[in-house]
Design an enzyme around this catalytic site. Structure first.
Site, PDB file in Angstrom:
ATOM      1  N   ASN A  56       0.842  -1.200   0.000  1.00 32.78           N
ATOM      2  CA  ASN A  56       0.000   0.000   0.000  1.00 32.78           C
ATOM      3  C   ASN A  56       0.878   1.251   0.000  1.00 32.78           C
ATOM      4  OD1 ASN A  56       0.585  -0.907   2.662  1.00 32.78           O
ATOM      5  ND2 ASN A  56      -1.160   0.176   3.532  1.00 32.78           N
ATOM      6  N   GLU A  58       0.354   5.279   0.596  1.00 29.59           N
ATOM      7  CA  GLU A  58      -0.583   6.327   1.021  1.00 29.59           C
ATOM      8  C   GLU A  58      -0.174   7.687   0.469  1.00 29.59           C
ATOM      9  OE1 GLU A  58      -0.862   5.719   5.275  1.00 29.59           O
ATOM     10  OE2 GLU A  58      -2.133   3.960   4.960  1.00 29.59           O
ATOM     11  N   ASN A  59      -1.056   8.663   0.675  1.00 34.66           N
ATOM     12  CA  ASN A  59      -0.848   9.990   0.098  1.00 34.66           C
ATOM     13  C   ASN A  59      -1.393  11.042   1.056  1.00 34.66           C
ATOM     14  OD1 ASN A  59      -1.593  12.388  -1.788  1.00 34.66           O
ATOM     15  ND2 ASN A  59      -0.366  11.022  -3.073  1.00 34.66           N
ATOM     16  N   ALA A  60      -0.763  12.219   1.082  1.00 36.09           N
ATOM     17  CA  ALA A  60      -1.227  13.303   1.941  1.00 36.09           C
ATOM     18  C   ALA A  60      -2.671  13.674   1.611  1.00 36.09           C
ATOM     19  CB  ALA A  60      -0.306  14.508   1.793  1.00 36.09           C
ATOM     20  N   TYR A  62      -5.550  11.965   1.344  1.00 34.43           N
ATOM     21  CA  TYR A  62      -5.834  10.596   1.789  1.00 34.43           C
ATOM     22  C   TYR A  62      -6.502   9.677   0.759  1.00 34.43           C
ATOM     23  CZ  TYR A  62      -4.711  12.107   6.597  1.00 34.43           C
ATOM     24  OH  TYR A  62      -4.097  12.573   7.722  1.00 34.43           O
ATOM     25  N   CYS A  67      -4.110   0.598  -2.368  1.00 39.87           N
ATOM     26  CA  CYS A  67      -3.977  -0.628  -1.582  1.00 39.87           C
ATOM     27  C   CYS A  67      -2.893  -1.531  -2.158  1.00 39.87           C
ATOM     28  CB  CYS A  67      -5.304  -1.382  -1.566  1.00 39.87           C
ATOM     29  SG  CYS A  67      -6.576  -0.624  -0.539  1.00 39.87           S
ATOM     30  N   GLU A  69      -3.110  -4.683  -2.863  1.00 33.34           N
ATOM     31  CA  GLU A  69      -3.643  -5.536  -3.937  1.00 33.34           C
ATOM     32  C   GLU A  69      -3.628  -4.791  -5.264  1.00 33.34           C
ATOM     33  OE1 GLU A  69      -4.961  -4.824  -1.011  1.00 33.34           O
ATOM     34  OE2 GLU A  69      -6.324  -6.371  -0.290  1.00 33.34           O
ATOM     35  N   CYS A 103     -10.938  -3.541  -3.546  1.00 28.07           N
ATOM     36  CA  CYS A 103      -9.946  -4.547  -3.955  1.00 28.07           C
ATOM     37  C   CYS A 103     -10.605  -5.872  -4.301  1.00 28.07           C
ATOM     38  CB  CYS A 103      -8.891  -4.732  -2.867  1.00 28.07           C
ATOM     39  SG  CYS A 103      -7.723  -3.355  -2.834  1.00 28.07           S
TER      40      CYS A 103
END
Ligand code: THU
Length: 146
Positions: A56, A58-60, A62, A67, A69, A103
């Site tokens: 996974n 993530e990003n600022a 959100y 994910c 997968e 997913c």
């Protein structure tokens, strides 16, 4: 992108499963998760004998996070494969790290009646499910063939 012929790595079925588990675990350790601190890894074997993995990211902003997968599936498609034989998903904690709704649908796109989803913790596989069990009455590519 990791693309191996299964025969290049391990030979027996059980060792192949072990290889996928370890790939997923390694991917989990690479997750970029500064916000949730919840690492997830995924590893796919395809009917053509190739393996792929993802974590996974993530990003600022959100909702832009992706994910594990999704990462593994993107790698698989880039590698030229489109049918998942097995997918291992691993996370920590006591709960089952089952694929999220989005997913499930992403895996469904590249599944067959034989596709198995293995939910893992750091110690090993906790639960194995068929695609039908994970996403019953699903909508897939066949539904668009009128
Ligand atoms: N996550 C996955 O990577 N896969 C799933 O199927 C469930 C959730 C990630 C998304 C987010 O980075 C973190 O886990 C917490 O939700």
């Amino acid at each position: 992108m990791l693309k191996l012929k299964a025969s290049e790595a391990k030979t027996t079925k059980s060792k192949c499963d072990e290889q996928l588990f370890e790939l997923a675990k390694d991917a989990m350790s690479k997750a970029y998760v500064p916000y949730s601190r919840f690492n997830v890894g995924a590893a796919i074997s395809t009917v053509n004998g190739h393996v792929y993995s993802g974590c996974n990211v993530e990003n600022a902003a959100y909702p832009e996070g992706t994910c594990a997968e999704a990462g593994a599936i993107a790698s698989m498609v880039l590698g030229g494969d489109t049918v998942i034989k097995d997918i291992y998903v691993i996370g920590k904690g006591d709960g089952l790290v089952t694929p999220c709704g989005g997913c499930r649908q992403k895996i469904r796109e590249f599944s067959s009646a034989d596709t198995m989803i293995h939910i893992c913790g750091p110690e090993g596989v906790r639960k194995s499910l068929s695609m039908e069990e994970l996403l019953p009455f699903s909508f897939g590519p066949e539904n668009l063939k009128l």
